[in-house]
Write an enzyme that holds these catalytic residues in place. Structure first.
Site, mmCIF file in Angstrom:
data_model
loop_
_atom_site.group_PDB
_atom_site.id
_atom_site.type_symbol
_atom_site.label_atom_id
_atom_site.label_comp_id
_atom_site.label_asym_id
_atom_site.label_seq_id
_atom_site.Cartn_x
_atom_site.Cartn_y
_atom_site.Cartn_z
ATOM 1 N N ILE A 187 0.826 -1.219 0.000
ATOM 2 C CA ILE A 187 0.000 0.000 0.000
ATOM 3 C C ILE A 187 0.855 1.262 0.000
ATOM 4 O O ILE A 187 0.453 2.296 -0.555
ATOM 5 C CB ILE A 187 -1.024 -0.013 1.170
ATOM 6 C CG1 ILE A 187 -2.136 0.987 0.913
ATOM 7 C CG2 ILE A 187 -0.370 0.229 2.504
ATOM 8 C CD1 ILE A 187 -2.929 0.745 -0.341
ATOM 9 N N SER A 235 12.168 1.293 7.129
ATOM 10 C CA SER A 235 11.887 0.082 6.367
ATOM 11 C C SER A 235 12.995 -0.930 6.599
ATOM 12 O O SER A 235 14.167 -0.584 6.666
ATOM 13 C CB SER A 235 11.816 0.434 4.878
ATOM 14 O OG SER A 235 11.686 -0.742 4.123
ATOM 15 N N ARG A 236 12.581 -2.184 6.686
ATOM 16 C CA ARG A 236 13.571 -3.242 6.870
ATOM 17 C C ARG A 236 14.155 -3.653 5.531
ATOM 18 O O ARG A 236 15.259 -4.155 5.462
ATOM 19 C CB ARG A 236 12.932 -4.444 7.573
ATOM 20 C CG ARG A 236 12.366 -4.080 8.948
ATOM 21 C CD ARG A 236 11.312 -5.040 9.418
ATOM 22 N NE ARG A 236 10.384 -5.381 8.362
ATOM 23 C CZ ARG A 236 9.592 -6.436 8.367
ATOM 24 N NH1 ARG A 236 9.613 -7.251 9.384
ATOM 25 N NH2 ARG A 236 8.781 -6.675 7.366
ATOM 26 N N LYS A 246 -5.685 1.640 7.896
ATOM 27 C CA LYS A 246 -6.784 0.850 8.430
ATOM 28 C C LYS A 246 -6.368 -0.613 8.403
ATOM 29 O O LYS A 246 -5.544 -0.959 7.550
ATOM 30 C CB LYS A 246 -8.079 1.057 7.644
ATOM 31 C CG LYS A 246 -7.981 0.925 6.118
ATOM 32 C CD LYS A 246 -7.578 -0.330 5.433
ATOM 33 C CE LYS A 246 -8.270 -1.613 5.758
ATOM 34 N NZ LYS A 246 -7.837 -2.673 4.757
ATOM 35 N N ASP A 306 -10.097 -7.740 6.596
ATOM 36 C CA ASP A 306 -9.159 -6.697 6.163
ATOM 37 C C ASP A 306 -9.777 -5.873 5.030
ATOM 38 O O ASP A 306 -9.833 -4.646 5.127
ATOM 39 C CB ASP A 306 -7.806 -7.301 5.758
ATOM 40 C CG ASP A 306 -6.842 -6.216 5.312
ATOM 41 O OD1 ASP A 306 -6.131 -5.657 6.159
ATOM 42 O OD2 ASP A 306 -6.834 -5.899 4.103
HETATM 43 P P1 NAP Z 1 2.466 -5.601 3.248
HETATM 44 O O1 NAP Z 1 2.903 -5.159 1.896
HETATM 45 O O2 NAP Z 1 2.475 -7.040 3.582
HETATM 46 O O3 NAP Z 1 3.305 -4.924 4.391
HETATM 47 C C1 NAP Z 1 3.629 -3.578 4.427
HETATM 48 C C2 NAP Z 1 5.023 -3.400 4.964
HETATM 49 O O4 NAP Z 1 5.010 -3.415 6.382
HETATM 50 C C3 NAP Z 1 6.036 -4.488 4.605
HETATM 51 O O5 NAP Z 1 6.491 -4.328 3.302
HETATM 52 C C4 NAP Z 1 7.111 -4.225 5.631
HETATM 53 O O6 NAP Z 1 7.813 -3.075 5.221
HETATM 54 C C5 NAP Z 1 6.285 -3.819 6.855
HETATM 55 N N1 NAP Z 1 6.122 -4.947 7.769
HETATM 56 C C6 NAP Z 1 5.527 -6.127 7.520
HETATM 57 N N2 NAP Z 1 5.553 -6.914 8.618
HETATM 58 C C7 NAP Z 1 6.168 -6.193 9.574
HETATM 59 C C8 NAP Z 1 6.510 -6.443 10.928
HETATM 60 N N3 NAP Z 1 6.191 -7.601 11.524
HETATM 61 N N4 NAP Z 1 7.144 -5.483 11.605
HETATM 62 C C9 NAP Z 1 7.447 -4.304 11.031
HETATM 63 N N5 NAP Z 1 7.157 -4.009 9.736
HETATM 64 C C10 NAP Z 1 6.518 -4.951 9.031
HETATM 65 O O7 NAP Z 1 0.995 -5.018 3.573
HETATM 66 P P2 NAP Z 1 0.099 -3.924 2.819
HETATM 67 O O8 NAP Z 1 -0.800 -4.591 1.856
HETATM 68 O O9 NAP Z 1 0.924 -2.800 2.372
HETATM 69 O O10 NAP Z 1 -0.835 -3.517 4.056
HETATM 70 C C11 NAP Z 1 -0.386 -2.697 5.097
HETATM 71 C C12 NAP Z 1 -1.599 -2.038 5.733
HETATM 72 O O11 NAP Z 1 -2.277 -1.274 4.727
HETATM 73 C C13 NAP Z 1 -2.632 -3.043 6.275
HETATM 74 O O12 NAP Z 1 -3.178 -2.574 7.467
HETATM 75 C C14 NAP Z 1 -3.684 -3.090 5.170
HETATM 76 O O13 NAP Z 1 -4.961 -3.373 5.691
HETATM 77 C C15 NAP Z 1 -3.620 -1.672 4.651
HETATM 78 N N6 NAP Z 1 -4.099 -1.564 3.259
HETATM 79 C C16 NAP Z 1 -3.690 -2.474 2.284
HETATM 80 C C17 NAP Z 1 -4.217 -2.391 1.003
HETATM 81 C C18 NAP Z 1 -3.835 -3.363 -0.099
HETATM 82 O O14 NAP Z 1 -4.437 -3.305 -1.189
HETATM 83 N N7 NAP Z 1 -2.878 -4.241 0.073
HETATM 84 C C19 NAP Z 1 -5.129 -1.377 0.695
HETATM 85 C C20 NAP Z 1 -5.457 -0.431 1.671
HETATM 86 C C21 NAP Z 1 -4.941 -0.548 2.949
HETATM 87 P P3 NAP Z 1 9.400 -2.963 5.231
HETATM 88 O O15 NAP Z 1 9.897 -4.128 4.426
HETATM 89 O O16 NAP Z 1 9.596 -1.646 4.583
HETATM 90 O O17 NAP Z 1 9.848 -3.003 6.646
#
Ligand code: NAP
Length: 307
Positions: free
Chosen positions: A15, A37-38, A91, A169
């Site tokens: 996101i 970011s990691r 969210k 989610d």
């Molecule tokens: P994601 O790509 O799996 O994770 C986002 C980033 O968070 C990862 O790339 C990592 O970033 C960091 N991360 C993951 N696990 C972690 C941990 N245990 N500790 C610390 N950092 C961690 O997820 P996403 O889809 O972007 O979703 C993130 C949030 O946005 C969620 O709450 C989701 O509901 C919301 N969201 C998602 C979407 C969608 O379409 N996917 C849409 C709207 C909202 P680094 O590698 O940079 O550390």
């Protein structure tokens, strides 16, 4: 764009790349000054691998936006608030209701802004739908939120871990619209939740609320995706389609879409308003329905799910 405030974005994942980074690049209010970011990077932006180091090294950063999954988010939010920074939460705002209450209290104590964002509320037709429903009597409402988890969360096992919320989610996006536009609140009365045999969170959910409001969430839909909300009222039917972006009144498309900004630019504009006004905006109504569904829901075990 001389007066933009410095902001750090935490979690350079799906996101962040799809929405936060482009919204910030075009923002008149915010300068993306650092990331935490990691593994990820954003071209030309200083990256820290530790939140504490960033907070110590960059006192010029007034605001932190957290785009990491809900379970690890609390510790990051707490650290930022303790360091006197304003915080914006993706969210759902946390893994539990209690931790968001704790963050709200901490933000108030520190005199900074906490904003629990709900991006779907910024979809183009949500405000016109709310205006149309105001003062009307709803006799029935049904939400169909069916999408493909492999498309929107490719390989993201965290959504099926405890606290990942599974199909809630995306479903919480529909609930964020519902809680925004209904003229009077509803509460959950029963739910059926389908859990894959090898997972901790549901892949499908059917919800029954007071007021003849029902919802059908499913993460197994391939092909066209469905994000519809249909309302019958004593003044005729109204529907919101395409995740709150298209309004239909009496079965006909309406010209009521009046939001100028897209969802994420609108969230960052709102954050700037809140910071300028010295206010927080913390709304847990969508998450209360999810917590209630996980409390009341009847558990049905279904086929194992693998990405
Ligand atoms: P994601 O790509 O799996 O994770 C986002 C980033 O968070 C990862 O790339 C990592 O970033 C960091 N991360 C993951 N696990 C972690 C941990 N245990 N500790 C610390 N950092 C961690 O997820 P996403 O889809 O972007 O979703 C993130 C949030 O946005 C969620 O709450 C989701 O509901 C919301 N969201 C998602 C979407 C969608 O379409 N996917 C849409 C709207 C909202 P680094 O590698 O940079 O550390």
């Amino acid at each position: 764009m001389a007066d933009r405030q410095n902001l750090a974005l935490v979690g350079i994942g799906k996101i962040a790349v799809d929405q936060h980074v482009p919204a910030l690049a075009a923002s008149p209010d915010w300068q993306l000054a650092a990331t935490v970011s990691r593994a990820g990077t954003v071209d030309g932006v200083e990256v820290f691998t530790s939140m504490e180091t960033m907070l110590e090294a960059r006192p010029d950063i007034t605001t932190v936006s957290l785009a990491i999954p809900p379970v690890p988010r609390f510790a990051y939010a707490q650290a930022a608030l303790r360091a006197g920074r304003h915080v914006m939460l993706e969210k759902p705002p946390g893994a539990t209701l209690a931790e968001v209450h704790a963050l709200r209290a901490l933000a108030a104590e520190q005199g900074v802004t906490l904003y629990t964002t709900w991006h779907s509320r910024m979809a183009h037709a949500v405000a016109p739908a709310k205006a149309w429903l105001a003062g009307k009597t709803i006799t029935r409402a049904h939400i169909t939120w069916r999408e493909d988890v492999r498309k929107w969360h490719p390989g993201q096992d965290w959504v099926f871990e405890p606290g990942g919320m599974g199909v809630f989610d995306p479903g919480i996006n529909a609930l964020s619209i519902l809680t925004e536009i209904l003229p009077a609140p509803v509460h959950l009365q029963s739910a059926e939740l389908e859990f894959p045999a090898n997972r901790q969170t549901p892949i499908a959910a059917r919800l029954h609320f007071s007021g003849n409001v029902t919802a059908d969430f499913d993460w197994r839909q391939t092909g066209p995706q469905t994000w519809d909300m249909e309302f019958d009222t004593t003044a005729g039917p109204m529907a919101l389609r395409m995740g709150g972006n298209v309004l239909e009144i009496g079965g006909q498309p309406s010209q009521g879409e009046n939001t100028i900004m897209d969802e994420y630019p609108a969230l960052y504009a709102r954050m700037a308003e809140l910071v300028a006004a010295g206010r927080s905006e913390v709304d847990l109504a969508p998450m209360v329905h999810v917590a209630d569904a996980l409390t009341l829901g009847k558990r049905i075990v279904t086929d194992a799910f693998h990405f």
